[in-house]
Design a protein around this motif. Structure first.
Motif, PDB file in Angstrom:
ATOM      1  N   UNK A  63       0.998  -1.286  -0.015  1.00 40.57           N
ATOM      2  CA  UNK A  63       0.186   0.079   0.090  1.00 40.57           C
ATOM      3  C   UNK A  63       0.203   0.761  -0.295  1.00 40.57           C
ATOM      4  N   UNK A  64       0.337   2.155  -0.532  1.00 40.66           N
ATOM      5  CA  UNK A  64       1.470   3.327  -0.895  1.00 40.66           C
ATOM      6  C   UNK A  64       0.920   4.438  -0.199  1.00 40.66           C
ATOM      7  N   UNK A  65       1.948   5.251   0.545  1.00 45.14           N
ATOM      8  CA  UNK A  65       1.194   6.483   1.614  1.00 45.14           C
ATOM      9  C   UNK A  65       1.452   7.667   0.917  1.00 45.14           C
ATOM     10  N   UNK A  66      -0.024   7.996   0.733  1.00 43.77           N
ATOM     11  CA  UNK A  66       0.034   9.406   0.276  1.00 43.77           C
ATOM     12  C   UNK A  66       1.102  10.826   1.180  1.00 43.77           C
ATOM     13  N   UNK A  67       0.871  11.565   0.379  1.00 45.14           N
ATOM     14  CA  UNK A  67       1.164  13.236   1.303  1.00 45.14           C
ATOM     15  C   UNK A  67       0.683  13.443   2.476  1.00 45.14           C
ATOM     16  N   UNK A  68      -0.189  13.574   2.289  1.00 42.74           N
ATOM     17  CA  UNK A  68      -1.177  13.971   3.530  1.00 42.74           C
ATOM     18  C   UNK A  68      -1.203  12.653   4.829  1.00 42.74           C
ATOM     19  N   UNK A  69      -0.250  11.452   4.453  1.00 45.22           N
ATOM     20  CA  UNK A  69       0.165  10.373   5.250  1.00 45.22           C
ATOM     21  C   UNK A  69      -1.017   9.444   5.496  1.00 45.22           C
ATOM     22  N   UNK A  70      -2.012   9.552   4.380  1.00 39.88           N
ATOM     23  CA  UNK A  70      -3.253   8.507   4.474  1.00 39.88           C
ATOM     24  C   UNK A  70      -2.238   7.341   3.589  1.00 39.88           C
ATOM     25  N   UNK A  71      -3.303   5.926   4.177  1.00 36.81           N
ATOM     26  CA  UNK A  71      -2.059   4.354   3.074  1.00 36.81           C
ATOM     27  C   UNK A  71      -3.083   4.662   2.006  1.00 36.81           C
ATOM     28  N   UNK A 107       0.551  16.108  14.129  1.00 40.58           N
ATOM     29  CA  UNK A 107       0.915  16.901  13.146  1.00 40.58           C
ATOM     30  C   UNK A 107       1.963  16.092  12.671  1.00 40.58           C
ATOM     31  N   UNK A 108       1.716  16.157  11.787  1.00 44.52           N
ATOM     32  CA  UNK A 108       2.411  15.049   9.927  1.00 44.52           C
ATOM     33  C   UNK A 108       2.700  15.911   9.188  1.00 44.52           C
ATOM     34  N   UNK A 109       4.051  15.371   8.927  1.00 42.11           N
ATOM     35  CA  UNK A 109       5.787  16.354   7.591  1.00 42.11           C
ATOM     36  C   UNK A 109       6.121  15.174   7.006  1.00 42.11           C
ATOM     37  N   UNK A 110       4.873  15.466   5.408  1.00 41.60           N
ATOM     38  CA  UNK A 110       5.786  14.280   4.462  1.00 41.60           C
ATOM     39  C   UNK A 110       6.891  14.346   4.622  1.00 41.60           C
ATOM     40  N   UNK A 111       7.713  15.363   4.326  1.00 40.51           N
ATOM     41  CA  UNK A 111       8.755  15.280   3.853  1.00 40.51           C
ATOM     42  C   UNK A 111      10.147  14.037   4.795  1.00 40.51           C
ATOM     43  N   UNK A 112       9.242  14.652   6.005  1.00 45.89           N
ATOM     44  CA  UNK A 112      10.327  13.825   6.525  1.00 45.89           C
ATOM     45  C   UNK A 112       9.624  13.103   7.236  1.00 45.89           C
ATOM     46  N   UNK A 129     -14.256  11.073   8.052  1.00 41.63           N
ATOM     47  CA  UNK A 129     -13.046  10.031   8.606  1.00 41.63           C
ATOM     48  C   UNK A 129     -11.795  11.011   8.089  1.00 41.63           C
ATOM     49  N   UNK A 130     -11.678  12.599   7.493  1.00 37.50           N
ATOM     50  CA  UNK A 130     -10.982  12.863   7.607  1.00 37.50           C
ATOM     51  C   UNK A 130      -9.931  13.557   8.862  1.00 37.50           C
ATOM     52  N   UNK A 131     -11.258  13.384   9.982  1.00 41.31           N
ATOM     53  CA  UNK A 131     -10.066  14.377  11.334  1.00 41.31           C
ATOM     54  C   UNK A 131      -9.976  12.402  12.361  1.00 41.31           C
ATOM     55  N   UNK A 132      -9.960  11.579  11.188  1.00 36.63           N
ATOM     56  CA  UNK A 132      -8.528  10.784  12.286  1.00 36.63           C
ATOM     57  C   UNK A 132      -7.837  10.467  11.346  1.00 36.63           C
ATOM     58  N   UNK A 133      -6.455   9.811  12.292  1.00 38.05           N
ATOM     59  CA  UNK A 133      -5.924  10.522  11.540  1.00 38.05           C
ATOM     60  C   UNK A 133      -4.548   8.700  11.985  1.00 38.05           C
ATOM     61  N   UNK A 134      -4.304   8.136  11.357  1.00 35.91           N
ATOM     62  CA  UNK A 134      -2.977   6.692  11.803  1.00 35.91           C
ATOM     63  C   UNK A 134      -1.640   6.672  10.780  1.00 35.91           C
ATOM     64  N   UNK A 135      -0.825   7.203  11.368  1.00 32.08           N
ATOM     65  CA  UNK A 135      -0.064   7.191  10.906  1.00 32.08           C
ATOM     66  C   UNK A 135       1.035   6.010  10.190  1.00 32.08           C
ATOM     67  N   UNK A 136       1.193   6.847   8.983  1.00 29.03           N
ATOM     68  CA  UNK A 136       1.732   5.433   8.222  1.00 29.03           C
ATOM     69  C   UNK A 136       2.665   4.957   8.187  1.00 29.03           C
ATOM     70  N   UNK A 137       2.810   3.380   7.429  1.00 25.72           N
ATOM     71  CA  UNK A 137       4.477   2.336   8.152  1.00 25.72           C
ATOM     72  C   UNK A 137       5.329   3.331   7.730  1.00 25.72           C
ATOM     73  N   UNK A 138       6.673   3.031   8.831  1.00 25.59           N
ATOM     74  CA  UNK A 138       7.905   4.000   8.297  1.00 25.59           C
ATOM     75  C   UNK A 138       7.950   5.129   9.325  1.00 25.59           C
ATOM     76  N   UNK A 139       6.587   5.877   9.924  1.00 24.86           N
ATOM     77  CA  UNK A 139       6.888   7.001  10.330  1.00 24.86           C
ATOM     78  C   UNK A 139       7.741   7.161  11.358  1.00 24.86           C
ATOM     79  N   UNK A 140       8.405   8.473  12.133  1.00 23.80           N
ATOM     80  CA  UNK A 140       8.399   8.442  12.968  1.00 23.80           C
ATOM     81  C   UNK A 140       7.932   8.979  14.140  1.00 23.80           C
TER      82      UNK A 140
END
Lengths: 276, 422
Positions: free
Chosen positions: A150-158, B146-151, B281-292
């Motif tokens: 699964x791909x991680x999007x820029x907004x952090x959603x998968x 707070x999620x930063x996609x770049x880092x 569902x925009x207001x719930x967040x699960x950090x994607x795998x590989x996130x610090x």
């Protein structure tokens, strides 16, 4: 009825000529090489990039092979894709003129305007083939070297793989639309000359100049009028929810370029004497 | 030679495009809403919007250098460049600016940003759309992210929201009582919103000229313009213009004009907006795998501090009775400790009031990276004046005196010097 079918058969023959040319296949192969070389270089290099290091997206390739296509598109967008596309766009009319075949093409009962449209649609077909080649080659080579998931999007959603493939197709479509203005410019320049190389160079220089102007903050008022302005905004497709405003502005801008240079090409091509 | 008819489209197309480019913005200002007074407009702004989603564009023309350039470098790259640079060209090696909250704040302030905002009763989500990247802020009733996609980093913390209804009711009652008491003192009828608006208007009018500007379109909606102009003559701010949606009363655009420039130096406004509640569902967040993930856990940290303090108190109170002097000393000690931890020690003192307030710091705060001040781009912005240096932007001047004191405010350089001389 007759005219319609004639237009269609002309279109088909144009596509047939284009996709039976060895040059076309060589260029598509070169486009496919971009993701292949990129993935191989990343695979062979010993040190892994930490997130945020290096060019955007590059660090993501090792984590997910499907990202190779997006990264390759990012690298190809400024120079390589415009280069191959300017070859095809510059060749449209000037190529036929240079070979001395334009005369024979116009002997057939086909209006010059229709010939222009067919030639233009042909270049769009090549661009579509090019962008899809790049994305597909990227996905395949990425899947061979790296894990796929699964791909991680820029907004952090998968998103799951089918959705990811859909977004890859959208990126290919977005970049094709992005190139349409430049293709129209190429068509116009191509009607000005009988030397295809001249037309190709002209188009390529225009894309370079446009990108440089887009980077000068002093000219910010001009930026949204440049045909390269939204080129890299295909990243908006990788957000959740997808940001469609850049696609809309891009489409409007490209249609403006098509109308402008299409009209110029029509004026030039229908009023000039064909001597070759 | 007569020009062929076939060139007609080539003339028509640019004309149509040019006409469109001129006419569409004109159309945006060609609307007429019922006239309102500033008071009525303020009442309108009181309206409550529960859910919306929109895209905000922020532009600023503060003359600040773009910080993104240096953030693309890392230490290794700078070292490599230094090695390869021929002698005599050391000046051309890029300077690395240490990234911290301050530099990030400057980066966020300068330049243009596109920001998407989603809000409903469930939560709020803010997305800063960086090129090829994105930063997200997600707040819901239980936690924030707070999620930063770049880092590929995330900061999170649980939010304490378990307030019992009873507590809420007492708090509300107390607030209401205080408000009424205050209103009685001012002889103000708070049950009448008009009276409140009039009162606020009077308060504001003391140092600000408030008026209603031209009706116009913002983000495809009809809007009023509320214009506030400072009366203070030393203010750098020419006016603040707020565009208010004529239907919901929501502020759609805020522009700040400086006395030094004709176009707004700072503008935050909606490019598009919809008042439908966005999906939950925009207001719930699960950090994607590989996130610090960095868990701030505010509640626990606070708890630890409290426990420590309690232990200290118990220890002290066991030493029989405390004298008044000892109590005072203990209090001072605790206050110092708290100040140190919360960082209130470096909070600036505010001199003056209203539009002419000046913030004062005895020294340059430690978290200002000095490299930044030495950076050529910033050095260009520093102007030598009598008694120190001034970091000057169209909206704000910061005077650093030769003795290291810092004065900052949205006022003219001359006024800053005057304040410093006092």
């Amino acid at each position: 009825m007759f005219a319609k079918s004639l237009g269609l058969s002309l279109m088909l023959s144009e596509l047939k000529v284009m996709f039976t040319r060895r040059r076309t296949w060589a260029m598509l192969f070169a486009i496919a090489l971009i993701p292949i070389l990129l993935a191989t270089a990343v695979y062979l290099s010993a040190d892994r990039l930490a997130p945020g290091e290096g060019p955007p997206f590059l660090d993501r390739v090792t984590q997910n092979g499907l990202f190779t296509g997006f990264t390759a598109m990012l690298l190809a967008m400024p120079l390589f894709l415009p280069l191959t596309i300017s070859v095809v766009a510059g060749d449209t009319i000037a190529g036929e003129a240079g070979l001395g075949t334009l005369r024979y093409l116009l002997i057939a009962p086909v209006g010059r305007a229709r010939l222009l449209v067919v030639k233009y649609l042909g270049t769009i077909a090549f661009t579509l083939a090019g962008t899809f080649t790049l994305m597909i080659a990227g996905a395949i080579i990425g899947a061979i070297y790296f894990p796929v998931g699964p791909i991680t999007l820029l907004s952090g959603d998968v998103i799951q793989i089918p959705e990811a493939l859909w977004r890859m197709a959208l990126v290919a479509l977005y970049t094709t639309v992005s190139m349409m203005g430049m293709l129209a410019l190429g068509l116009f320049i191509s009607t000005l000359t009988t030397i295809p190389v001249g037309a190709m160079t002209g188009v390529l220089i225009a894309s370079g100049v446009s990108q440089i102007l887009d980077n000068l903050p002093q000219l910010s008022w001009l930026h949204e009028w440049l045909f390269t302005h939204y080129w890299l905004d295909f990243a908006d497709i990788l957000r959740q929810p997808m940001e469609l405003s850049s696609f809309g502005s891009n489409l409007l801008l490209q249609l403006g370029y098509i109308a402008f240079f299409g009209a110029l090409a029509y004026g030039r091509f229908t009023s000039k004497d064909i001597l070759s | 030679m007569k020009l062929s008819k076939r060139w007609i489209p080539s003339l028509v197309v640019p004309t149509v495009i040019a006409a469109g480019a001129v006419a569409i913005p004109l159309q945006a200002s060609a609307i007429d809403l019922p006239d309102v007074t500033p008071q009525q407009l303020m009442l309108l702004m009181d309206g409550s919007v529960t859910g919306f989603s929109g895209t905000i564009v922020k532009t600023s023309d503060l003359g600040l250098p773009l910080m993104e350039m240096s953030s693309m470098m890392d230490e290794q790259m700078v070292e490599q460049i230094e090695e390869k640079m021929p002698e005599g060209f050391e000046d051309f090696t890029p300077q690395l600016i240490e990234q911290n909250l301050l530099t990030e704040a400057v980066a966020l302030l300068a330049g243009t940003h596109k920001i998407r905002v989603y809000a409903s009763e469930v939560g709020i989500r803010v997305q800063i759309l960086d090129p090829m990247s994105q930063r997200d802020l997600i707040v819901n009733s239980e936690e924030f992210w707070i999620y930063d996609a770049k880092k590929a980093t995330a900061i999170t913390s649980a939010l304490e929201t378990q307030v019992s209804e009873e507590d809420l009711a007492t708090a509300q009652a107390e607030a209401q009582a205080k408000l009424e008491e205050y209103a009685a003192k001012l002889q103000l009828d708070i049950s009448s919103p008009e009276a409140v608006a009039n009162y606020l208007m009077d308060m504001i009018s003391e140092d600000t000229e408030v008026s209603v500007g031209k009706d116009h379109m913002v983000a495809g909606r009809t809007a009023y313009q509320l214009i506030a102009q400072p009366k203070a003559e030393n203010s750098l701010i020419e006016s603040v213009v707020i565009s208010v949606d004529s239907e919901t009363g929501m502020a759609l655009d805020v522009s700040v004009y400086s006395v030094e420039k004709e176009s707004p130096v700072f503008e935050v406004g909606f490019e598009s907006i919809s008042f439908e509640a966005p999906s939950a569902d925009l207001f719930s967040f699960t950090p994607p795998p590989g996130t610090t993930v960095n868990d701030l856990d505010l509640a626990n940290e606070y708890g630890d501090d409290l426990a420590e303090l309690e232990a200290m108190l118990r220890e002290k109170s066991q030493d029989s009775e405390l004298t008044e002097v000892e109590k005072a000393a203990l209090k001072a000690e605790l206050e110092a400790k708290f100040e140190e931890e919360l960082g209130t020690g470096s909070m600036p003192e505010v001199l003056g009031e209203g539009w002419e307030s000046v913030a004062y710091l005895p020294t340059i705060p430690a978290d200002v990276p000095m490299e930044m001040l030495e950076n050529q781009l910033f050095a260009d912005l520093l102007v030598q004046v009598e008694g120190g240096k001034v970091f000057s932007t169209p909206l704000m001047n910061i005077l650093i005196t030769d003795s290291g004191e810092v004065y900052a405010g949205a006022v003219t350089i001359g006024y800053l010097q005057e304040v410093a001389a006092r």
